[in-house]
Design an enzyme around this catalytic site. Structure first.
Site, PDB file in Angstrom:
ATOM      1  N   HIS A  27      42.188  68.713  43.703  1.00  0.00           N
ATOM      2  CA  HIS A  27      42.647  69.578  44.788  1.00  0.00           C
ATOM      3  C   HIS A  27      41.489  70.176  45.578  1.00  0.00           C
ATOM      4  CE1 HIS A  27      43.782  73.468  46.592  1.00  0.00           C
ATOM      5  NE2 HIS A  27      44.909  72.855  46.870  1.00  0.00           N
TER       6      HIS A  27
ATOM      7  N   HIS B 129      54.307  69.790  40.749  1.00  0.00           N
ATOM      8  CA  HIS B 129      53.152  70.127  41.576  1.00  0.00           C
ATOM      9  C   HIS B 129      51.859  69.987  40.771  1.00  0.00           C
ATOM     10  CE1 HIS B 129      50.549  73.309  43.590  1.00  0.00           C
ATOM     11  NE2 HIS B 129      50.821  72.473  44.577  1.00  0.00           N
TER      12      HIS B 129
END
Length: 268
Positions: free
Chosen positions: A64, A22
């Site tokens: 992100h 991740h």
């Protein structure tokens, strides 16, 4: 139907989930940096996950947040900055184990992924709502075509997967690249029941580990409809074993090395 689900469950539990890093090995290195992804690969990650955003000059970068404030030496909104401006910032030193690092482009991450000697999948999340809307998927598919991974022979052998919380984004990808696997992320009953994924043609569902603790049957139901299950973000031993027990296909984790070890004790 009950018998079908039981058989699907039995078959799927014979194999362990694939480990997806991740944002790279993001517990040990600054997220979305080349160092984080290189470490994840060295630790045995079988998949890499990234988030992509468009810069002002329409370049796909792995960031992100909407802004660069949390993960860089600068401030500002990604979509209002050019790639050249982003390259002036340090995206690594904020992390306790970080070192100076440049912003990572999707092209650079694709190159790393495809050059790795073992087959690794890249899970690419598109963020919405965003300033550029559908242009994100349009330019993403163009980049995947440029690298030769937008039209795999089958979903099982694809090196790229597009994931999103946006049903519209998933539908755009399925409509324009029908062989490319897609995962609809979310927590709703429509997602767990499969109707949302059916509506947009997603090949997988992506609930969180919190949701799968309460709804483990969603995995078998997805499999009975021919869909994979991608679970995020799985960092604790009890959750890893839970995912393995119920037949999850992919688990996204910030700790790919230790999760591989938990799934395969004694692995070297």
């Amino acid at each position: 139907m009950t018998d079908d689900l039981a058989e699907v469950s039995r078959i799927r539990r014979q194999r362990r989930p694939a480990v997806v890093a991740h944002r790279g090995a993001s517990a040990d290195r600054p997220e979305h940096t080349l160092a984080a992804y290189e470490l994840a690969l060295a630790q045995g990650a079988e998949g890499l996950e990234c988030d992509v955003r468009l810069t002002r000059d329409h370049q796909l970068v792995c960031v992100h947040d909407r802004t660069v404030d949390r993960t860089s030496s600068g401030t500002g909104v990604v979509s209002e900055m050019t790639l050249a401006q982003l390259r002036e910032l340090d995206f690594g030193s904020w992390h306790a184990r970080g070192a100076p690092a440049s912003v990572l482009t999707l092209a650079e991450l694709l190159t790393l992924t495809l050059d790795w000697p073992d087959p690794v999948r890249l899970f690419i999340e598109t963020k919405h709502p965003v300033r550029y809307g559908a242009l994100v998927e349009q330019l993403l598919l163009a980049e995947l075509h440029r690298f030769g991974v937008a039209a795999p022979a089958s979903a099982d052998h694809s090196r790229a997967v597009v994931i999103s919380f946006s049903p519209a984004a998933v539908w755009r990808v399925r409509r324009n690249a029908p062989m490319l696997p897609t995962i609809l992320l979310g927590e709703t009953a429509r997602l767990l029941g499969g109707s949302a994924a059916t509506a947009v043609g997603a090949t997988g569902i992506g609930p969180s580990i919190v949701t799968l603790r309460d709804h483990p049957d969603a995995v078998d139901r997805a499999a009975a409809s021919g869909r994979a299950t991608y679970c995020w973000t799985v960092d604790e031993y009890a959750d890893v074993t839970h995912c393995a027990r119920i037949g999850v296909d992919f688990i996204a984790t910030n700790h790919p090395g230790r999760v591989r070890e938990w799934l395969e004790p004694g692995r070297r």
